[in-house]
Design an enzyme around this catalytic site. Structure first.
Site, PDB file in Angstrom:
ATOM      1  N   PRO A  45       7.503  -5.096  -1.481  1.00 25.63           N
ATOM      2  CA  PRO A  45       6.973  -3.780  -1.121  1.00 25.63           C
ATOM      3  C   PRO A  45       5.946  -3.286  -2.139  1.00 25.63           C
ATOM      4  CG  PRO A  45       9.246  -3.613  -1.939  1.00 25.63           C
ATOM      5  CD  PRO A  45       8.921  -5.059  -1.867  1.00 25.63           C
ATOM      6  N   ASP A  46       4.979  -2.487  -1.694  1.00 24.79           N
ATOM      7  CA  ASP A  46       4.049  -1.862  -2.651  1.00 24.79           C
ATOM      8  C   ASP A  46       4.685  -0.567  -3.153  1.00 24.79           C
ATOM      9  OD1 ASP A  46       3.713  -0.047  -0.617  1.00 24.79           O
ATOM     10  OD2 ASP A  46       1.602  -0.483  -0.242  1.00 24.79           O
ATOM     11  N   PHE A  47       3.942   0.234  -3.897  1.00 18.52           N
ATOM     12  CA  PHE A  47       4.499   1.495  -4.390  1.00 18.52           C
ATOM     13  C   PHE A  47       4.352   2.618  -3.371  1.00 18.52           C
ATOM     14  CE2 PHE A  47       4.044   0.990  -9.313  1.00 18.52           C
ATOM     15  CZ  PHE A  47       5.141   0.174  -9.296  1.00 18.52           C
ATOM     16  N   ARG A  48       3.124   2.751  -2.860  1.00 18.70           N
ATOM     17  CA  ARG A  48       2.789   4.031  -2.227  1.00 18.70           C
ATOM     18  C   ARG A  48       2.676   4.030  -0.715  1.00 18.70           C
ATOM     19  NH1 ARG A  48       0.388   3.497  -7.062  1.00 18.70           N
ATOM     20  NH2 ARG A  48       0.892   5.067  -8.623  1.00 18.70           N
ATOM     21  N   ASN A 119      -0.971  -6.634 -10.145  1.00 17.72           N
ATOM     22  CA  ASN A 119       0.343  -7.115  -9.722  1.00 17.72           C
ATOM     23  C   ASN A 119       1.068  -7.844 -10.845  1.00 17.72           C
ATOM     24  OD1 ASN A 119      -0.283  -5.990  -7.335  1.00 17.72           O
ATOM     25  ND2 ASN A 119      -0.668  -7.898  -6.239  1.00 17.72           N
ATOM     26  N   ASP A 121       3.652  -9.901  -9.952  1.00 19.20           N
ATOM     27  CA  ASP A 121       4.455 -10.903  -9.237  1.00 19.20           C
ATOM     28  C   ASP A 121       4.018 -12.341  -9.494  1.00 19.20           C
ATOM     29  OD1 ASP A 121       2.140 -11.189  -7.650  1.00 19.20           O
ATOM     30  OD2 ASP A 121       2.864  -9.759  -6.171  1.00 19.20           O
ATOM     31  N   HIS A 138      -1.522  -5.295 -15.788  1.00 15.00           N
ATOM     32  CA  HIS A 138      -0.268  -4.584 -16.027  1.00 15.00           C
ATOM     33  C   HIS A 138       0.843  -5.534 -16.473  1.00 15.00           C
ATOM     34  CE1 HIS A 138      -1.846  -1.149 -13.261  1.00 15.00           C
ATOM     35  NE2 HIS A 138      -2.428  -1.177 -14.433  1.00 15.00           N
TER      36      HIS A 138
HETATM   37  P1  CNA Z   1      -0.030   1.048  -4.370  1.00 18.45           P
HETATM   38  O1  CNA Z   1      -0.373   2.315  -5.050  1.00 18.45           O
HETATM   39  O2  CNA Z   1       1.310   0.904  -3.775  1.00 18.45           O
HETATM   40  O3  CNA Z   1      -1.140   0.871  -3.227  1.00 18.45           O
HETATM   41  C1  CNA Z   1      -1.119  -0.201  -2.325  1.00 18.45           C
HETATM   42  C2  CNA Z   1      -2.361  -0.085  -1.448  1.00 18.45           C
HETATM   43  O4  CNA Z   1      -2.448  -1.240  -0.653  1.00 18.45           O
HETATM   44  C3  CNA Z   1      -2.355   1.113  -0.516  1.00 18.45           C
HETATM   45  O5  CNA Z   1      -3.650   1.667  -0.463  1.00 18.45           O
HETATM   46  C4  CNA Z   1      -1.958   0.492   0.833  1.00 18.45           C
HETATM   47  O6  CNA Z   1      -2.523   1.176   1.926  1.00 18.45           O
HETATM   48  C5  CNA Z   1      -2.569  -0.866   0.710  1.00 18.45           C
HETATM   49  N1  CNA Z   1      -1.889  -1.900   1.474  1.00 18.45           N
HETATM   50  C6  CNA Z   1      -0.548  -2.120   1.606  1.00 18.45           C
HETATM   51  N2  CNA Z   1      -0.313  -3.216   2.348  1.00 18.45           N
HETATM   52  C7  CNA Z   1      -1.540  -3.704   2.704  1.00 18.45           C
HETATM   53  C8  CNA Z   1      -1.988  -4.823   3.455  1.00 18.45           C
HETATM   54  N3  CNA Z   1      -1.128  -5.692   4.006  1.00 18.45           N
HETATM   55  N4  CNA Z   1      -3.313  -5.008   3.609  1.00 18.45           N
HETATM   56  C9  CNA Z   1      -4.204  -4.139   3.073  1.00 18.45           C
HETATM   57  N5  CNA Z   1      -3.852  -3.065   2.343  1.00 18.45           N
HETATM   58  C10 CNA Z   1      -2.541  -2.862   2.153  1.00 18.45           C
HETATM   59  O7  CNA Z   1      -0.264  -0.216  -5.321  1.00 18.45           O
HETATM   60  P2  CNA Z   1      -1.362  -0.415  -6.452  1.00 18.45           P
HETATM   61  O8  CNA Z   1      -1.332  -1.858  -6.776  1.00 18.45           O
HETATM   62  O9  CNA Z   1      -2.640   0.212  -6.128  1.00 18.45           O
HETATM   63  O10 CNA Z   1      -0.700   0.407  -7.639  1.00 18.45           O
HETATM   64  C11 CNA Z   1      -0.698  -0.042  -8.887  1.00 18.45           C
HETATM   65  C12 CNA Z   1       0.718  -0.451  -9.354  1.00 18.45           C
HETATM   66  C13 CNA Z   1       1.583  -1.068  -8.306  1.00 18.45           C
HETATM   67  C14 CNA Z   1       0.585  -1.534 -10.357  1.00 18.45           C
HETATM   68  O11 CNA Z   1       0.963  -1.067 -11.605  1.00 18.45           O
HETATM   69  C15 CNA Z   1       1.515  -2.683  -9.939  1.00 18.45           C
HETATM   70  O12 CNA Z   1       2.160  -3.257 -11.026  1.00 18.45           O
HETATM   71  C16 CNA Z   1       2.452  -2.066  -9.013  1.00 18.45           C
HETATM   72  N6  CNA Z   1       3.166  -2.933  -8.058  1.00 18.45           N
HETATM   73  C17 CNA Z   1       3.007  -4.272  -8.042  1.00 18.45           C
HETATM   74  C18 CNA Z   1       3.701  -5.046  -7.135  1.00 18.45           C
HETATM   75  C19 CNA Z   1       3.488  -6.538  -7.161  1.00 18.45           C
HETATM   76  O13 CNA Z   1       3.331  -7.130  -8.223  1.00 18.45           O
HETATM   77  N7  CNA Z   1       3.470  -7.169  -5.994  1.00 18.45           N
HETATM   78  C20 CNA Z   1       4.550  -4.455  -6.205  1.00 18.45           C
HETATM   79  C21 CNA Z   1       4.702  -3.055  -6.247  1.00 18.45           C
HETATM   80  C22 CNA Z   1       4.001  -2.311  -7.180  1.00 18.45           C
END
Ligand code: CNA
Length: 278
Positions: A45-48, A119, A121, A138
């Site tokens: 999952p993402d954050f937001r 990321n 991951d 990060h």
């Molecule tokens: P965020 O703030 O959660 O934003 C994610 C963005 O991606 C949003 O604008 C969504 O609309 C968009 N999005 C989600 N799914 C898709 C998709 N399938 N296709 C296109 N767009 C999509 O995450 P950010 O990375 O901007 O925030 C920064 C944080 C999140 C960092 O410090 C990371 O370490 C942290 N994070 C990382 C992971 C990981 O490593 N996979 C997971 C969750 C959070």
């Protein structure tokens, strides 16, 4: 403030024009900035994102506010929520996505200069990118240490603790152990700062799967030359995309966007081959 004039480098502000530009001699140095949105299709999952994002699902951790889970002062007093989350996100169970394999294809074509990722991951590495192409802004789960005396801690031991939902303590000073993931209030790795000046030489910047709200990472989009084409592939419009003459906004899923771009470039089979390998 959206730029209303014609593009100065691209033929039009669309994906076919980006593909045409990428095939030309003018495009030699491509930079990537990505975030959690490129990994959501792998199951992380993402954050937001409103319903599926971690912040929307953290109630069970009983946090005063969602960001607290990544704050170093909160962690000192209460490391459990972070440990629960770290267990869930622990790399190994997730496969890179086509968007990650697109980075490898770019590299195969000698176009990728640097991938700045937020990321943690490590899926960029798992997709086959070499260390010198990746800036993990990060940090990552690749190493871990004591937050007080900074002594490194054994990876296998931390993994064992995480999976038993036990908090790990330093064998030297009893301080808390945490993976080298950058928390709010901590400085970014030296490699991030060292890599920033290279953005001045960018011929193309592709931003994928990020809300562009976390600083200082988000401000990297301003550091490429004013006329450098910038492509955003994201579910929603973010940052100041559209304010520069050669900005292209492609709304949709990262995997669909890179597949479309690869089709336009004649790389579609190569993309699927690279993804098969992961
Ligand atoms: P965020 O703030 O959660 O934003 C994610 C963005 O991606 C949003 O604008 C969504 O609309 C968009 N999005 C989600 N799914 C898709 C998709 N399938 N296709 C296109 N767009 C999509 O995450 P950010 O990375 O901007 O925030 C920064 C944080 C999140 C960092 O410090 C990371 O370490 C942290 N994070 C990382 C992971 C990981 O490593 N996979 C997971 C969750 C959070």
């Amino acid at each position: 403030q959206k730029y209303e004039g014609n593009p100065t480098v691209l033929e039009a502000r669309d994906l076919p024009s980006i593909a045409k530009y990428m095939k030309s001699d003018a495009c030699k140095r491509v930079f990537i900035m990505n975030g959690a949105g490129i990994s959501t299709s792998s199951g992380i999952p993402d954050f937001r994102s409103p319903d599926t994002g971690l912040y929307a699902n953290l109630a069970r951790l009983r946090l005063p506010y969602p960001e607290a889970v990544f704050e170093i002062t909160f962690f000192r007093n209460n490391p459990k929520p972070f440990y629960m989350l770290a267990k869930e996100l622990y790399p190994g169970n997730f496969r890179p996505t086509p968007a990650h394999s697109f980075l490898k294809v770019l590299d195969n074509h000698k176009l990728l200069t640097k991938c700045f990722t937020q990321n943690i991951d490590t899926l960029e590495r798992r997709a086959g990118l070499s260390d010198d192409k990746i800036v993990e802004a990060h940090g990552s789960y690749a190493s871990q240490r004591c937050i007080d005396c900074k002594r490194p801690y054994d990876a296998a031991k931390l993994k064992e603790k995480l999976f038993k939902e036990e908090v790990a303590h330093c064998e030297n000073c009893k301080g808390l152990i945490k993976p080298d993931i950058v928390f709010f209030g901590e400085s970014l790795p030296p490699l991030f700062h060292r890599s920033i000046p290279s953005l001045k030489s960018a011929d193309l910047l592709i931003v994928m799967g990020t809300s562009l709200v976390v600083q200082p990472f988000a401000s990297l989009v301003d550091l490429v030359p004013e006329d450098c084409p910038r492509l955003l592939i994201n579910l929603e419009h973010v940052g100041d995309f559209g304010s520069r003459p050669n900005d292209v906004v492609h709304l949709g899923k990262c995997d669909d966007g890179v597949r479309e771009l690869c089709r336009l470039l004649g790389w579609e089979e190569e993309l699927e081959r690279e993804w098969e390998k992961t």
